[in-house]
Design an enzyme around this catalytic site. Sequence first.
Site, PDB file in Angstrom:
ATOM      1  N   CYS A  98       0.852  -1.191   0.000  1.00 57.69           N
ATOM      2  CA  CYS A  98       0.000   0.000   0.000  1.00 57.69           C
ATOM      3  C   CYS A  98       0.893   1.248   0.000  1.00 57.69           C
ATOM      4  CB  CYS A  98      -0.888  -0.012   1.243  1.00 57.69           C
ATOM      5  SG  CYS A  98      -1.851   1.495   1.368  1.00 57.69           S
ATOM      6  N   HIS A 126       3.189  -8.011  13.952  1.00 59.30           N
ATOM      7  CA  HIS A 126       2.405  -7.799  12.728  1.00 59.30           C
ATOM      8  C   HIS A 126       3.350  -7.641  11.535  1.00 59.30           C
ATOM      9  CE1 HIS A 126      -0.292  -6.055   9.784  1.00 59.30           C
ATOM     10  NE2 HIS A 126      -1.289  -6.502  10.520  1.00 59.30           N
ATOM     11  N   GLU A 128       3.254  -5.921   8.913  1.00 59.54           N
ATOM     12  CA  GLU A 128       3.526  -4.536   8.481  1.00 59.54           C
ATOM     13  C   GLU A 128       4.670  -3.935   9.313  1.00 59.54           C
ATOM     14  OE1 GLU A 128       0.241  -1.625   8.584  1.00 59.54           O
ATOM     15  OE2 GLU A 128       1.769  -0.129   8.999  1.00 59.54           O
ATOM     16  N   THR A 166      -0.075   1.480  10.450  1.00 65.85           N
ATOM     17  CA  THR A 166      -1.185   2.213   9.799  1.00 65.85           C
ATOM     18  C   THR A 166      -2.546   1.935  10.442  1.00 65.85           C
ATOM     19  OG1 THR A 166      -1.396   0.438   8.178  1.00 65.85           O
ATOM     20  CG2 THR A 166      -0.101   2.360   7.518  1.00 65.85           C
ATOM     21  N   CYS A 194      -3.321   5.312   8.907  1.00 60.28           N
ATOM     22  CA  CYS A 194      -4.014   5.545   7.646  1.00 60.28           C
ATOM     23  C   CYS A 194      -5.388   6.154   7.917  1.00 60.28           C
ATOM     24  CB  CYS A 194      -4.150   4.190   6.969  1.00 60.28           C
ATOM     25  SG  CYS A 194      -5.299   4.201   5.635  1.00 60.28           S
ATOM     26  N   SER A 222      -7.156 -10.564  11.167  1.00 60.82           N
ATOM     27  CA  SER A 222      -7.066  -9.178  10.697  1.00 60.82           C
ATOM     28  C   SER A 222      -7.014  -8.235  11.889  1.00 60.82           C
ATOM     29  CB  SER A 222      -8.276  -8.878   9.810  1.00 60.82           C
ATOM     30  OG  SER A 222      -8.575  -7.512   9.849  1.00 60.82           O
ATOM     31  N   SER A 266     -10.209  -6.025   5.017  1.00 61.50           N
ATOM     32  CA  SER A 266      -9.962  -7.141   4.110  1.00 61.50           C
ATOM     33  C   SER A 266     -11.226  -7.960   3.846  1.00 61.50           C
ATOM     34  CB  SER A 266      -8.843  -8.022   4.677  1.00 61.50           C
ATOM     35  OG  SER A 266      -8.983  -8.147   6.057  1.00 61.50           O
TER      36      SER A 266
HETATM   37 FE1  F3S Z   1      -3.359   1.008   3.041  1.00 59.86          FE
HETATM   38 FE2  F3S Z   1      -4.767   2.109   4.851  1.00 59.86          FE
HETATM   39 FE3  F3S Z   1      -5.625   0.010   3.715  1.00 59.86          FE
HETATM   40  S1  F3S Z   1      -2.593   1.781   4.913  1.00 59.86           S
HETATM   41  S2  F3S Z   1      -3.837  -1.124   3.174  1.00 59.86           S
HETATM   42  S3  F3S Z   1      -5.326   1.981   2.723  1.00 59.86           S
HETATM   43  S4  F3S Z   1      -5.875   0.476   5.865  1.00 59.86           S
END
Ligand code: F3S
Length: 283
Positions: A98, A126, A128, A166, A194, A222, A266
């Site tokens: 992402c 995690h 990420e 994020t 995010c 998730s 997801s």
């Molecule tokens: Fe990206 Fe935000 Fe989704 S970092 S993967 S748009 S939760």
Amino acid sequence: MEIKLAQTAGFCFGVQRAVDTVHTQIKEGSGPIYTYGPIVHNETVVKELEEKGVRVLNTEEDLLNLKEGTVIIRAHGVGKHIYDLLENKGICLVDATCPFVRKIHRIVRKEGTEGRKILIIGNARHPEVEGIRGWCRTSSFVVESIEEAQNFRVEAGEKLCVVSQTTFNYKKFKDIVEIISKKGYDIIVLNTICSATEERQTEARQIASAADAMIVIGGRHSSNTQKLFEICKKECENTYHIQSLEDLDLKTSQSIRCVGITAGASTPKKIIEEVQKHVRIKF
Ligand code: F3S
């Protein structure tokens, strides 16, 4: 009975982009198509892709054993050494990290060059966060809880750059930053949560606070779904976490006048629609 479906429920931009990337590779990619880890934390999506020939590789050893094909990096991203490993082996890499995660990779890389150590607020296990650490040039630390923040120590006057996973909870991030800020280090803080996560959490909180029952749809693994569940449960005792319609065991009760539905980043639209339809028919 009223059903309130969160507008932010379902695939976020980054996940949609990663899933679209896999579909494009199925059509246009060369050799067998692999994803490094499941492309999203959703068993239904992964199964559907498997039926189309996409295989999931889970370990670095799997990558080392590859002879050919295309490896897709999922939205969570990976550390630099994975890019290097695939390049050295001459395996085609398609990057579906992402862009918001890539931005964190760039930040930690740059701040490391300037001598700052990196503090990531998030879950150390995690993928990420593991990926972000893999882009750090200097030492990196991970703090997830208030207690860990209180116990966090580096040398006096240390230069630190604080970023966040994020999908981290914004309020908790602020609380942790407040604790770290009082320790006298030379810190810069970059809120890299995010906006999709913040918006989803805010909307979930609002809907749950007015609902008699709340359904949170998303994969068991998730992290953003688990956080949504925590947030909703605080507002509405009657909150259910389900992966798909089969898991739903909503107690029919006269007192339920409003059911709220939200879903993790997801969760495919199809599953959300199935649940919504089912709730509408049942009540
Ligand atoms: Fe990206 Fe935000 Fe989704 S970092 S993967 S748009 S939760």
